[in-house]
Design an enzyme around this catalytic site. Sequence first.
Site, PDB file in Angstrom:
ATOM      1  N   ARG A 248      38.761  26.135  40.846  1.00 19.13           N
ATOM      2  CA  ARG A 248      39.082  24.722  40.985  1.00 19.13           C
ATOM      3  C   ARG A 248      39.100  23.934  39.683  1.00 19.13           C
ATOM      4  O   ARG A 248      38.294  24.178  38.808  1.00 19.13           O
ATOM      5  CB  ARG A 248      37.979  23.992  41.749  1.00 19.13           C
ATOM      6  N   LEU A 249      39.971  22.955  39.711  1.00 18.18           N
ATOM      7  CA  LEU A 249      39.990  21.945  38.660  1.00 18.18           C
ATOM      8  C   LEU A 249      39.958  20.598  39.360  1.00 18.18           C
ATOM      9  O   LEU A 249      40.406  20.487  40.503  1.00 18.18           O
ATOM     10  CB  LEU A 249      41.284  22.066  37.838  1.00 18.18           C
ATOM     11  N   ARG A 250      39.439  19.611  38.663  1.00 13.55           N
ATOM     12  CA  ARG A 250      39.335  18.285  39.276  1.00 13.55           C
ATOM     13  C   ARG A 250      39.975  17.237  38.396  1.00 13.55           C
ATOM     14  O   ARG A 250      39.850  17.284  37.172  1.00 13.55           O
ATOM     15  CB  ARG A 250      37.863  17.901  39.448  1.00 13.55           C
TER      16      ARG A 250
ATOM     17  N   CYS B  60      34.561   3.157  48.510  1.00 14.11           N
ATOM     18  CA  CYS B  60      34.236   3.816  49.769  1.00 14.11           C
ATOM     19  C   CYS B  60      33.807   2.775  50.793  1.00 14.11           C
ATOM     20  O   CYS B  60      33.243   1.741  50.448  1.00 14.11           O
ATOM     21  CB  CYS B  60      33.126   4.846  49.571  1.00 14.11           C
TER      22      CYS B  60
ATOM     23  N   CYS C 184      34.676  21.615  35.588  1.00 20.67           N
ATOM     24  CA  CYS C 184      33.507  22.040  36.368  1.00 20.67           C
ATOM     25  C   CYS C 184      32.816  20.808  36.938  1.00 20.67           C
ATOM     26  O   CYS C 184      32.608  19.827  36.217  1.00 20.67           O
ATOM     27  CB  CYS C 184      32.548  22.822  35.475  1.00 20.67           C
TER      28      CYS C 184
ATOM     29  N   ASP D 223      38.248  21.189   9.830  1.00 21.39           N
ATOM     30  CA  ASP D 223      38.463  19.870  10.430  1.00 21.39           C
ATOM     31  C   ASP D 223      37.194  19.346  11.107  1.00 21.39           C
ATOM     32  O   ASP D 223      36.858  18.171  11.000  1.00 21.39           O
ATOM     33  CB  ASP D 223      39.597  19.974  11.463  1.00 21.39           C
TER      34      ASP D 223
END
Length: 596
Positions: A328-330, A85, A340, A561
Site C-alpha cells: 500500500r501507498l497512501r 468527520c 508507510c 550535496d
Amino acid sequence: MACRTLSRPVVFQSLSRRTSALRCFTGTSYAAPVVEPNHPGPVPAPDTPASRRERLREARPFSDFLTDNFNRQHDYLRISLTERCNLRCVYCMPEEGVPLSPPRELLTTPEIVMLSSVFVSQGVNKIRLTGGEPTIRPDILPLMRQLGDLRPRGLRELCLTTNGIALHRKLEPMVEAGLTGVNLSLDTLDPWQFQIMTRRKGFDAVMKSIDRVHELNKHGAGIRLKINCVVMRGVNDQEILPFVEMTRESDVEVRFIEYMPFDGNKWSKGKMFSYNEMLELIRTKYPTLQKVVGHKNDTSKTWKIPGFEGRIGFITSMTHNFCGTCNRLRITNDGNLKVCLFGNAEVSLRDILRESNGGEPIDEIIYDAMKASERDRQQGLAVQPVLDKLASSEKRLLETIGLAVKRKKEKHAGIGELEHMKNRPMILIDRLTHVSDTGSAHMVSIADKQPTKRIARARCRVVFTSKTAVQLIRDNQIKKGDVLGVARVAGIMAAKRTPDLIPLCHPIMITKVAVDLTVDDAAGNGNGSVDIEATVGCEGKTGVEMEALTAASTAALTVYDMCKAVDKGMRIEGLRVVHKEGGKSGTWVEGVQEGI
Ligand code: SAM
Ligand code: SF4
C-alpha cells in the site's frame, strides 16, 4: 498475475509507462494500451478489446517506480478525501475535532483524478477512498465516477472506508460509479455504547447502511462488505462475541483491529486488546474456529467458524506487523505521499502537480483546458505550452514517487529522512532527440555484436576536511536526511539514466545495479571519507562501464550535496572503473594485466 513479475529492462519499462501516464494525466486516452518498444508483436486473436487490453497490461512488467528495494510491488493506493468527520471516535479524534487546513492546501477533485491516473498507469489496481469521513466530501459522487472511468486502464477495485452514517443515502450512485467494496467502521452493537464511543448519535443510520449494502447485493451489486471494529479493553471488548455471532447468518467479514497509538489519542498498552487475547476469547465459545488461507497482501489474518456464512479478520498492526507483504501507498488529503502508515516521512505530490498551473490548485476549468490541449495535440494541432509543463511535472511526479517507494523501510519505523527531500527538485535532462548525420560525434553501431553477460564496477570516494561530516553521517544527523540511503538511491537511478546524460551512450537493458557506500574514519588524514562502489550488470551488446561510473559519481555528488553545509572543502576523488567482465575483451581488473 505471474507474468507481472517478468523481469524486463528497467530503461524501457520506465519510458513506456511514462508515456502512458502522460496520456492518462489529461484523461483523454484511456482506451489505448501502450505497446513497448521491444514488444514481441501483435497479440493473437483478441476476444474483446477489453480482454486484449487486460492481457497486454498483464504482460507488462510491474512498474519500477512502484517497486521498493524489498521487491514489494505497490498496487494498492489509499486516498484520504477529507480531514473532516461527522463522528468523534474516542480512539481517533479529539472531542473538538482536528484543526482544519486552509482549503487551497487540499487536493481538488481533478488533482485526485490526475494522481490516481498516474498511479493506475503504473500498475495500481485498487484504490480505497478514506478520510476523515469520505462520504461527507461534497463532490464524492462525481469524483467516484471519474475514478470509475479508470477501469479500462487497469483499476479493478474501487473501495470505501466509511463510518456508514451517510452511506445509505449515496450507496446506489456509488455502485453505479464502480464501487466494489465497503469497509464500514462499527465498534459496538449497542446504540448507547455507540454514542459513548463516537461521541455522536447515529447508530440507526449505520445499521441502515449495512442493510442497504445487503439489499443491493441481493440484486447483484457485488459489494464486498467488511466491518471494522477497533477493540479497546474495558470499553468494547465484551462485544467481541456478539460481533462474531453476526457472521453466523450474514456474508460479512468482521475485522477486529488492535487499538493503535496516534497523536493525542491517549493510547496505552493496557487499553490494547491483543490478537492472541481475542483468539483465546473467541475459542472459549467457538472452539472449532479455523484459520483461512488469505491472499499474500492481506493485512488481516482471517478465520472462520465452520458452518457460519461470514468470516472473522484481525488487523494486528501492534503485535504482528504485516510489513513484509505490504503493497500500500497512501495519499493524504493535502496531497502528500506516505509510503508507510507509521512513518512520518511525506513527500508532496500536490506541489509537483501544481507546477503545471503556476503553483495554483487545478480546478475543473483548468483541468478541462488541459484535456482540450491534449486532444488538440492528438489531432496534430498546435501543442500549447501547458502540455510541456504537464509532461515535465508528470515526469517529476514519477521520479518523486519512485524515490519515495525505494526509501520504504523493510518494517515500519520512522522514515523521517525522506521529509527532507520534499522540495528537492530532481534534475531531469531531456533525452537527446538527434545525433547529426554529418557531425563528428556519432554512436558506434552495435548491430553486429552478440549480447553477452557484462558487469562493470566503478569506485570513487568523497574525502572530508573535518571529522564533523562523518560523525553526523554515522549518527544520521545530517539535516537533509539519511546521506548513505539517499545517495544509494540516487546512484541506482542515475545508472538507469546514463544514456539520457551521456550523448553517445546506447540505452542498455540493465539487469542489476548495486551501489555500496561505506564510511572510512581513517581516510583524509583522519577526517574520514565515504567510499562508493557501484556495480552494474546487463545482458547486452555493449559494456556497462559508463553506467557504473555514472552511478558512482552521482552517489558521490549526492553525498556532496547533502554534506556541503558542514564541510565546504570536501573533495570527490578517484572516479574510475576497477573491474569489468564480458564482451570481446573479457575480464579486466584494475592493477592486473588486461585480458585475463
Ligand atoms: N471515517 C472512516 C471510518 O471510520 O471508517 C474512515 C477513516 S478511519 C480513520 C479508518 C479506519 O481507521 C477505521 O476503520 C477506524 O476504525 C480505524 N482507526 C482509527 N483510529 C484507530 C486507532 N487508534 N486504532 C486502530 N484503528 C483506528
Ligand atoms: Fe471519524 Fe472514522 Fe475517525 Fe471515527 S474513525 S472519528 S468515523 S474518521
